[in-house]
Design an enzyme around this catalytic site. Structure first.
Site, PDB file in Angstrom:
ATOM      1  N   HIS A 160     -19.331  29.499   2.460  1.00 41.17           N
ATOM      2  CA  HIS A 160     -18.005  29.515   2.672  1.00 41.17           C
ATOM      3  C   HIS A 160     -17.167  30.783   2.411  1.00 41.17           C
ATOM      4  CE1 HIS A 160     -16.850  28.649  -1.700  1.00 41.17           C
ATOM      5  NE2 HIS A 160     -18.025  27.903  -1.661  1.00 41.17           N
ATOM      6  N   ASP A 185     -18.931  32.641  -6.037  1.00 45.84           N
ATOM      7  CA  ASP A 185     -18.595  31.374  -5.251  1.00 45.84           C
ATOM      8  C   ASP A 185     -17.468  31.561  -4.197  1.00 45.84           C
ATOM      9  OD1 ASP A 185     -18.523  28.779  -4.577  1.00 45.84           O
ATOM     10  OD2 ASP A 185     -17.341  28.220  -6.354  1.00 45.84           O
ATOM     11  N   GLU A 188     -14.057  25.269   2.362  1.00 44.76           N
ATOM     12  CA  GLU A 188     -15.129  24.245   1.742  1.00 44.76           C
ATOM     13  C   GLU A 188     -14.310  23.710   0.204  1.00 44.76           C
ATOM     14  OE1 GLU A 188     -17.987  23.210  -1.523  1.00 44.76           O
ATOM     15  OE2 GLU A 188     -16.575  24.903  -1.448  1.00 44.76           O
ATOM     16  N   GLU A 189     -13.542  24.852  -0.471  1.00 45.11           N
ATOM     17  CA  GLU A 189     -13.241  24.430  -1.986  1.00 45.11           C
ATOM     18  C   GLU A 189     -12.225  23.154  -2.053  1.00 45.11           C
ATOM     19  OE1 GLU A 189     -14.582  25.378  -4.343  1.00 45.11           O
ATOM     20  OE2 GLU A 189     -15.335  27.349  -4.296  1.00 45.11           O
ATOM     21  N   ASP A 205     -24.660  28.667  -1.391  1.00 48.17           N
ATOM     22  CA  ASP A 205     -23.503  28.320  -2.397  1.00 48.17           C
ATOM     23  C   ASP A 205     -23.816  28.021  -3.658  1.00 48.17           C
ATOM     24  OD1 ASP A 205     -21.061  27.845  -2.950  1.00 48.17           O
ATOM     25  OD2 ASP A 205     -20.853  25.792  -1.914  1.00 48.17           O
ATOM     26  N   HIS A 261     -15.312  29.040 -10.404  1.00 48.10           N
ATOM     27  CA  HIS A 261     -13.987  28.520 -10.229  1.00 48.10           C
ATOM     28  C   HIS A 261     -13.103  29.234 -11.424  1.00 48.10           C
ATOM     29  CE1 HIS A 261     -14.935  24.633  -8.095  1.00 48.10           C
ATOM     30  NE2 HIS A 261     -15.390  25.724  -7.303  1.00 48.10           N
TER      31      HIS A 261
END
Length: 470
Positions: free
Chosen positions: A288, A300, A334-335, A362, A432
């Site tokens: 992603h 990420d 995606e997130e 991922d 994140h």
């Protein structure tokens, strides 16, 4: 009769010899191809340079942002430069959530005696009122605990979810799965009991000062009943919990200015090499392109994007002609929505495309340990038969399990889905958060992951999959 028997015996032995030599040749050829893949990835790799630009020149790529669009344009241009048979953008409508000015929080033990703590708004959260929220805290370990406490003890307070990721789990993704419900649905559940807001312990096994964001879901909660949610760093969560035990009457204040905007158009970025003998059988490798807005999204999932691009570049560099059509897909959103993955699967179904294998990266750019497969037992056994080919490269963990979020909408009765499984021990230190930065990606580990992915794609391209009835 004896002469006939001897003739048949000789023919049988010759057939066995030919089969044996064919197997040996095939095995040897596979070994040669995998060695070439690793040589190109480690000696002539482009993934690290691509990630450098994506992370340091563009940065965090939240869906709907200018940076996300810049990432679309950059990766499309780089795929165009590889000389693939086709590169295109697939439009998809995505949510646009804006963080606004930096969040601020403190707890107050006595009037005027405050301690600031690092927090970050959870993705998709509503804002606090303009002057913020200040209220008593109630600490809980689970959503189930809310039911036991009831509205009498929760109404008018801020709920502090403080269940840590389980350190006993060797697979850190299992630890994450066991704790993330408080982040994803904590605000929705706490609102039912009259809470004013929620503070959630960051999904991080390490004790540090980085708050970790992530998606949350209000479900069908009416807009005027939604309450704000924020993540607090693990160090601050420990301090807050200890202080609450000493003084249950402390107050907590936080202010955030996030906002959900109207959906905007973005794109999946797709490139392909057409198959030479089975062009209608499609193999996807992807990741992603979006990330959260904290840090630069290197692990990420910038790492997965450049590794996926590198798979096709490696084959072009080797002048390898795939039997089946190979596609790289860089999914958007995606997130906080999975819109890109769903759109790709929707278009594939509409066009009656035959996807036989999809591989997603991922889980960060760390040392590759193996792959997990969502596949039939027959196809999983086929993958296990390739373990001797992968062992020289220390890619030995081949297990059945989850593949990847973006490729999951492609699932049907025949396709094989797989996920790259790097070493996971450090991943959630970065996930994140502002700690997800290019400086924490190791060039060699990143390249080894790309080579491992290219190796598995090569094997599925060479041997295909088994379908029911074969």
């Amino acid at each position: 009769m004896k002469r006939n028997y001897r003739t048949k015996s000789k023919i049988g032995l010759l057939a066995l010899f030919l089969i044996f030599t064919q197997v040996i040749f095939s095995q040897t050829n596979d070994e040669v191809q995998l060695r070439k893949i690793y040589d190109v990835a480690l000696d002539q790799g482009k993934s690290y340079d691509w990630l450098n630009y994506l992370s340091n020149q563009i940065g965090g790529r939240l869906s709907g942002s200018i940076q996300a669009q810049q990432a679309v344009e950059y990766t499309k241009a780089e795929l165009d430069a590889l000389g693939l048979d086709q590169v295109w953008l697939q439009p998809v409508m995505v949510p646009k959530w804006v963080r606004g000015t930096p969040e601020f929080a403190y707890f107050e033990t006595d009037p005027g005696s405050t301690t600031n703590v690092p927090i970050t708004a959870l993705g998709g959260s509503v804002p606090t009122p303009p002057k913020g929220i200040k209220a008593k805290l109630i600490e809980v370990q689970s959503i189930a605990e809310l039911d036991a406490l009831g509205a009498d003890k929760i109404a008018g307070k801020i709920v502090f979810f403080n269940r840590p990721m389980d350190p006993r789990q060797i697979n850190t993704f299992d630890a994450y799965s066991g704790a993330v419900d408080q982040r994803s649905s904590g605000a929705r559940e706490a609102a039912k009991f009259g809470a004013l807001g929620v503070i959630v312990r960051s999904m991080n096994l390490r004790l540090d000062d980085f708050p970790h964001t992530g998606g949350m879901d209000y479900g069908d909660t009416p807009l005027d009943q939604r309450i704000p949610g924020a993540a607090i760093s693990t160090n601050a969560a420990e301090l807050l919990s200890a202080t609450l035990k000493l003084n249950p009457e402390i107050s907590f204040y936080f202010k955030q200015n996030c906002k959900q905007m109207d959906d905007v158009q973005s794109f999946n970025v797709i490139g392909e090499i057409k198959g030479s003998t089975h062009p209608d059988e499609i193999i996807v490798v992807g990741a992603h392109l979006d990330s959260w807005d904290l840090g630069d999204g290197s692990h990420d999932d910038g790492a997965g994007c450049v590794q996926s691009m590198e798979v096709l570049r490696i084959f072009k560099e080797m002048d390898y002609k795939p039997k089946r059509t190979l596609r790289v897909v860089l999914f958007m959103n995606e997130e906080n929505g999975l819109r890109g993955g769903r759109k790709y699967a929707e278009v594939a179904k509409k066009n009656d495309e035959n996807h036989i294998f999809a591989l997603e990266s991922d889980a960060g750019g760390f040392t590759p340990r193996g792959f997990s497969f969502d596949a039939s037992d027959t196809n999983f056994k086929r993958a296990l038969s390739w373990k001797p080919l992968l062992e020289p490269y220390q890619v030995t963990m081949l297990v059945q399990g989850f593949s990847g979020a973006d490729i999951s909408p492609l699932k049907n009765d025949t396709i094989v889905l797989a996920g790259l499984r790097p070493d996971s021990q450090r991943y959630f230190e970065h996930h994140h958060s502002d700690n997800d930065r290019f400086e924490h990606v190791n060039k060699r580990e990143l390249e080894l992951g790309a080579a491992a992915m290219a190796s598995l794609v090569y094997l599925f391209d060479t041997y295909g999959i088994e379908t029911a009835g074969e």
